[in-house]
Design an enzyme around this catalytic site. Structure first.
Site, short mmCIF file in Angstrom:
data_model
loop_
_atom_site.label_atom_id
_atom_site.label_comp_id
_atom_site.label_asym_id
_atom_site.label_seq_id
_atom_site.Cartn_x
_atom_site.Cartn_y
_atom_site.Cartn_z
N LYS A 206 56.03 14.75 37.09
CA LYS A 206 57.08 15.76 37.11
C LYS A 206 56.95 16.53 35.80
O LYS A 206 56.93 15.94 34.72
CB LYS A 206 58.44 15.07 37.20
CG LYS A 206 59.59 16.00 37.50
CD LYS A 206 60.82 15.22 37.93
CE LYS A 206 62.10 16.02 37.88
NZ LYS A 206 62.09 17.33 38.47
N ASP B 17 60.01 28.93 48.05
CA ASP B 17 60.96 27.88 47.65
C ASP B 17 61.22 27.91 46.14
O ASP B 17 62.35 27.70 45.70
CB ASP B 17 60.41 26.51 48.06
CG ASP B 17 61.37 25.38 47.74
OD1 ASP B 17 62.58 25.53 48.04
OD2 ASP B 17 60.93 24.34 47.20
N LYS C 281 54.33 20.48 44.91
CA LYS C 281 54.90 19.18 45.27
C LYS C 281 53.80 18.13 45.33
O LYS C 281 52.61 18.46 45.44
CB LYS C 281 55.60 19.28 46.62
CG LYS C 281 56.80 20.21 46.56
CD LYS C 281 57.90 19.77 47.50
CE LYS C 281 59.12 20.65 47.40
NZ LYS C 281 60.08 20.25 46.39
N ASP D 150 83.19 27.24 64.33
CA ASP D 150 81.93 27.98 64.47
C ASP D 150 82.01 29.07 63.41
O ASP D 150 82.76 30.04 63.57
CB ASP D 150 81.85 28.57 65.88
CG ASP D 150 80.65 29.50 66.02
OD1 ASP D 150 79.92 29.68 65.01
OD2 ASP D 150 80.46 30.05 67.11
N HIS E 293 70.30 27.46 41.02
CA HIS E 293 70.76 26.45 40.07
C HIS E 293 69.87 26.36 38.83
O HIS E 293 70.26 25.77 37.83
CB HIS E 293 70.93 25.08 40.74
CG HIS E 293 69.67 24.36 41.07
ND1 HIS E 293 68.85 24.73 42.10
CD2 HIS E 293 69.09 23.28 40.52
CE1 HIS E 293 67.82 23.90 42.16
NE2 HIS E 293 67.93 23.00 41.20
N HIS F 19 63.62 30.57 41.78
CA HIS F 19 63.92 29.96 40.49
C HIS F 19 63.03 30.46 39.34
O HIS F 19 63.50 30.79 38.27
CB HIS F 19 63.76 28.45 40.57
CG HIS F 19 64.58 27.80 41.64
ND1 HIS F 19 65.90 28.12 41.86
CD2 HIS F 19 64.27 26.85 42.56
CE1 HIS F 19 66.37 27.38 42.85
NE2 HIS F 19 65.40 26.60 43.30
N GLU G 181 56.23 18.90 40.74
CA GLU G 181 57.09 17.80 41.18
C GLU G 181 56.25 16.68 41.77
O GLU G 181 55.18 16.93 42.32
CB GLU G 181 58.07 18.28 42.24
CG GLU G 181 59.05 19.32 41.75
CD GLU G 181 60.05 19.70 42.83
OE1 GLU G 181 61.13 19.11 42.86
OE2 GLU G 181 59.72 20.57 43.65
C1 BG6 Z 1 65.25 23.42 45.13
C2 BG6 Z 1 64.01 23.46 45.96
O1 BG6 Z 1 65.86 24.68 45.11
O2 BG6 Z 1 64.92 23.03 43.80
C3 BG6 Z 1 63.36 22.09 45.97
O3 BG6 Z 1 64.34 23.84 47.29
C4 BG6 Z 1 63.10 21.63 44.56
O4 BG6 Z 1 62.15 22.11 46.73
C5 BG6 Z 1 64.36 21.73 43.72
O5 BG6 Z 1 62.68 20.27 44.62
C6 BG6 Z 1 64.06 21.44 42.26
O6 BG6 Z 1 65.23 21.43 41.52
P1 BG6 Z 1 65.86 20.06 41.00
O7 BG6 Z 1 67.09 20.46 40.31
O8 BG6 Z 1 66.11 19.22 42.23
O9 BG6 Z 1 64.82 19.46 40.12
#
Ligand code: BG6
Length: 455
Positions: free
Chosen positions: A328, A219, A323, A81, A162, A224, A200
């Site tokens: 894309k 999100d 989305k 946990d 990322h 990002h 996307e």
């Molecule tokens: C994520 C989001 O951080 O990044 C997703 O939560 C998104 O919704 C994604 O689709 C996009 O990044 P990648 O690297 O998957 O194209």
């Protein structure tokens, strides 16, 4: 940090671990074979070491990195946990000096685990890695940061984004800072507008539990896209090392505000209805399993911001992500101002040059006015294209490499996370108050028809 690290993945049996983290680790260990990692998995599931080992091996194999498994010195799993201090202490016991705790769990669980960590003695240098969102507004981001600050120094906190690990984001640095043709014109004097777009084709993909509470604004834009914008707009730093890089990007965010401080006119939101994306028929967002229609979650968001400093004042930065769209399309579009005067004798339009950085695949192009085609005095558009090749490490691999090296350059600093919320909080408030209509668009379209097209 030395080359042997104990990576403890909290939430080892979850989707993020097998879908993103482990494949990235496999790639990293393949490309950088000098690394030695002890991999400890932990979670609520009653797994044993063998099950965890299989999960790791399969995730490596599925990404084509099966041989990397041999580089892992230890693969153990503990049922735990992670919000319990004793369980956390057991996970860290005997881990050596270089420990990275990766919270691959929902933010609320990560926050609770960090509270519990206050009662655990962490080895010096312990790195904490957290997934977005970092809080749910500015106030909660501040609280989370205060909790983290009691555990380890800020340079050991890795708020993962990322997009900062994407080679495409990083490509902007070279183009901006290593070319005299761009460096002197990178300002409001020469640039008319900037768009950071991430459209996307994917729909909800079974992520209602998270996404229905986040929506496109939180999100993608709050996290990002503001980071990408900060890289594009930052002042030239003296070095790209952790302190200089993060000081420069945080300064941009501190100067950023919703356009004219009016979230109602500076933002738009919409949600997809049933439609076909390529060959896939998607249901209406509200008919996706787990969605609560009364939450009015947007699946497409646009916000225009201004960076209030001498370099950028007056330039609209529009951030957009959605989305279930037709294609894309992730890119940063920098539109330059037209020249002041085109000599009489040259015919045709002379719009400003447009520089585009793709946010994957790695490419950029520059659209210019040229003449000399059929009619040497007639202007036409020409496209200079550059294929920048694949970044060696995928975005998550880049992020993981920073964690294992305890180099936080590409992690979001606490003040930057707070600023990102400070920027979008007024938009969220306006949306929650119903001041901005929630438009609709059919899945597979370019967005609501009446929305003005961005460059
Ligand atoms: C994520 C989001 O951080 O990044 C997703 O939560 C998104 O919704 C994604 O689709 C996009 O990044 P990648 O690297 O998957 O194209």
């Amino acid at each position: 940090m030395a080359n042997e690290t104990t990576l403890v993945i909290l939430g080892a049996s979850g989707d993020l671990t097998s879908r993103l983290l482990l494949p990235a680790l496999g790639q990293l260990l393949t490309m950088e074979p000098h690394r030695r990692v002890r991999l400890r998995g932990a979670g609520m599931d009653e797994w044993d070491d063998a099950r965890w080992r299989d999960t790791v091996r399969e995730a490596f194999a599925s990404a084509g990195f099966e041989k990397a498994f041999a580089a892992i010195a230890e693969t153990t799993y503990q049922r735990a946990d992670i919000t319990d201090a004793d369980d956390l202490a057991r996970l860290i016991a005997g881990a050596g000096d270089n420990v990275a705790l990766y919270f691959a769990v929902p933010p609320a669980v990560a926050a609770a685990a960090c509270e519990a960590l206050a009662d655990v003695t962490l080895p010096e240098g312990t790195v904490l890695a957290l997934e977005k969102p970092f809080g749910i507004d500015e106030a909660s981001a501040r609280r989370l940061n205060a909790t983290l600050a009691r555990l380890v120094p800020e340079e050991q906190v890795f708020r993962i984004d990322h997009f900062l690990g994407r080679s495409t984001t990083l490509n902007m640095l070279g183009v901006r800072f290593a070319n005299r043709v761009f460096a002197p014109v990178w300002s409001a004097e020469h640039i008319e507008s900037v768009v950071v777009r991430f459209d996307e084709t994917l729909g909800l993909e079974g992520r209602a539990g998270y996404y229905d509470r986040a929506g496109a604004l939180i999100d993608m834009i709050q996290s990002h896209l503001l980071q990408v914008m900060a890289v594009l707009a930052m002042e030239p730093p003296s070095t790209l090392h952790e302190r200089d890089f993060r000081d420069a990007t945080a300064a941009v965010l501190r100067a950023t505000h919703v356009w004219q401080d009016d979230p109602v006119t500076a933002s738009r939101r919409a949600r997809y209805t049933a439609g076909k994306v390529g060959e896939r028929q998607l249901p209406s967002y509200v008919d996706e399993p787990g969605v609560d229609a009364s939450r009015d979650t947007e699946t497409l968001a646009e916000v225009t911001c201004e960076v209030r400093n001498d370099r950028w004042r007056g330039v609209p930065f529009t951030l957009r992500s959605g989305k279930a769209l037709a294609g894309k399309d992730g890119e940063v579009v920098v539109t330059f101002r037209p020249v002041n005067h085109v000599p009489d004798g040259l015919t045709g339009a002379a719009p400003g040059a447009v520089l585009r950085f793709s946010l994957g695949p790695d490419r950029m192009d520059l659209e210019l006015n040229v003449n000399g085609g059929d009619d040497p005095f007639e202007l036409e558009r020409a496209l200079l294209e550059a294929d920048l090749g694949e970044g060696a490490l995928k975005a998550y691999g880049e992020v993981l490499s920073g964690i294992l090296d305890a180099d936080a350059t590409l992690a979001v600093r606490g003040d930057a996370a707070e600023q990102s919320w400070r920027i979008v909080d007024p938009v969220l408030a306006a949306w929650r108050a119903g001041d901005v209509p929630l438009d609709e668009y059919p899945a597979g379209s370019l967005g609501p028809e009446h929305w003005q097209k961005l460059p």
